[in-house]
Design a protein around this motif. Structure first.
Motif, PDB file in Angstrom:
ATOM      1  N   ARG A  78       0.774  -1.143   0.077  1.00 49.11           N
ATOM      2  CA  ARG A  78       0.007   0.031  -0.160  1.00 49.11           C
ATOM      3  C   ARG A  78       0.924   1.162  -0.135  1.00 49.11           C
ATOM      4  O   ARG A  78       0.515   2.384  -0.578  1.00 49.11           O
ATOM      5  N   ALA A  79       2.070   1.204   0.776  1.00 51.15           N
ATOM      6  CA  ALA A  79       2.795   2.370   0.925  1.00 51.15           C
ATOM      7  C   ALA A  79       3.528   2.681  -0.653  1.00 51.15           C
ATOM      8  O   ALA A  79       3.603   3.812  -1.069  1.00 51.15           O
ATOM      9  N   LEU A  80       3.960   1.189  -1.397  1.00 47.18           N
ATOM     10  CA  LEU A  80       4.268   1.653  -2.579  1.00 47.18           C
ATOM     11  C   LEU A  80       3.645   2.230  -3.596  1.00 47.18           C
ATOM     12  O   LEU A  80       3.839   2.857  -4.509  1.00 47.18           O
ATOM     13  N   GLN A  81       2.268   1.698  -3.516  1.00 48.71           N
ATOM     14  CA  GLN A  81       1.152   2.023  -4.387  1.00 48.71           C
ATOM     15  C   GLN A  81       1.122   3.345  -4.176  1.00 48.71           C
ATOM     16  O   GLN A  81       0.532   4.166  -5.049  1.00 48.71           O
ATOM     17  N   ASP A  82       0.949   4.048  -2.961  1.00 48.04           N
ATOM     18  CA  ASP A  82       0.672   5.515  -2.698  1.00 48.04           C
ATOM     19  C   ASP A  82       1.846   6.341  -3.565  1.00 48.04           C
ATOM     20  O   ASP A  82       1.373   7.146  -4.234  1.00 48.04           O
ATOM     21  N   ALA A  83       3.074   5.735  -3.524  1.00 46.67           N
ATOM     22  CA  ALA A  83       4.074   6.427  -4.176  1.00 46.67           C
ATOM     23  C   ALA A  83       3.890   6.403  -5.511  1.00 46.67           C
ATOM     24  O   ALA A  83       4.136   7.455  -6.392  1.00 46.67           O
ATOM     25  N   GLU A  84       3.696   5.124  -5.970  1.00 47.63           N
ATOM     26  CA  GLU A  84       3.394   5.330  -7.477  1.00 47.63           C
ATOM     27  C   GLU A  84       2.213   6.230  -7.963  1.00 47.63           C
ATOM     28  O   GLU A  84       2.325   6.906  -9.184  1.00 47.63           O
ATOM     29  N   GLU A  85       1.042   6.013  -7.362  1.00 50.75           N
ATOM     30  CA  GLU A  85       0.088   6.832  -7.808  1.00 50.75           C
ATOM     31  C   GLU A  85       0.278   8.399  -7.684  1.00 50.75           C
ATOM     32  O   GLU A  85       0.067   9.110  -8.698  1.00 50.75           O
ATOM     33  N   LEU A  88       7.869   6.674   0.560  1.00 53.91           N
ATOM     34  CA  LEU A  88       8.915   5.797   0.372  1.00 53.91           C
ATOM     35  C   LEU A  88       9.431   5.791   1.674  1.00 53.91           C
ATOM     36  O   LEU A  88       9.900   4.603   2.089  1.00 53.91           O
ATOM     37  N   GLU A  89       9.172   6.484   2.783  1.00 54.86           N
ATOM     38  CA  GLU A  89       9.934   6.174   3.915  1.00 54.86           C
ATOM     39  C   GLU A  89       9.160   4.942   4.853  1.00 54.86           C
ATOM     40  O   GLU A  89       9.620   4.263   5.331  1.00 54.86           O
ATOM     41  N   ARG A  90       7.693   5.009   4.466  1.00 49.38           N
ATOM     42  CA  ARG A  90       6.974   3.803   4.948  1.00 49.38           C
ATOM     43  C   ARG A  90       7.597   2.523   4.334  1.00 49.38           C
ATOM     44  O   ARG A  90       7.597   1.586   5.053  1.00 49.38           O
TER      45      ARG A  90
END
Length: 138
Positions: free
Chosen positions: A69-76, A92-94
């Motif tokens: 989910r954290a990586l998805q947030d960064a990608e979005e 990315l910190e997450r």
């Protein structure tokens, strides 16, 4: 280095910048590896995030759902026409927080550094702490 009995003391000279690890099946991550960051405008953010996702998929992360989910947030956020770099940096910190909990993190540290360095360059100096979290000195 002595090799007798349980004595694991190290006696050496001229090993500045090196690591010495004692014990059987021991591993370590060298902190503060100096990396020259690429120019921010040359970074393919989507490509770097995709490569980071592929690398993270190889790791045994306890909170894989949270990491995803954290990586998805960064990608979005990065895909937006005017991405908020603080949003991407926070995500990315997450990602790093969850990745560091992986039992095989040390085995992937160097590859993570290669993926994180360009992203940190794109994010800017406010986000150098992400690089430091994976052992990169900038």
């Amino acid at each position: 280095m002595t090799t007798s009995g349980d004595d694991r003391s190290v006696r050496a000279r001229d090993i500045i910048g090196s690591q010495v690890v004692t014990g059987e099946n021991s591993s370590a991550i060298m902190k503060g590896v100096k990396v020259v960051l690429p120019a921010p405008e040359t970074v393919d953010v989507a490509g770097e995030l995709a490569a980071l996702r592929a690398l993270l998929a190889e790791m045994r992360v306890p909170d894989a759902g949270k990491l995803d989910r954290a990586l998805q947030d960064a990608e979005e956020e990065a895909a937006k026409p005017q991405p908020d770099k603080d949003e991407v940096g926070g995500a990315l910190e997450r990602v790093i927080k969850y990745a560091k909990a992986a039992d095989d993190f040390s085995g992937h540290a160097e590859k993570l550094q290669q993926r994180i360095a360009p992203l940190v360059s794109w994010l800017g100096a406010n986000w150098h702490r992400i690089a430091i979290a994976v052992g990169i000195a900038v």
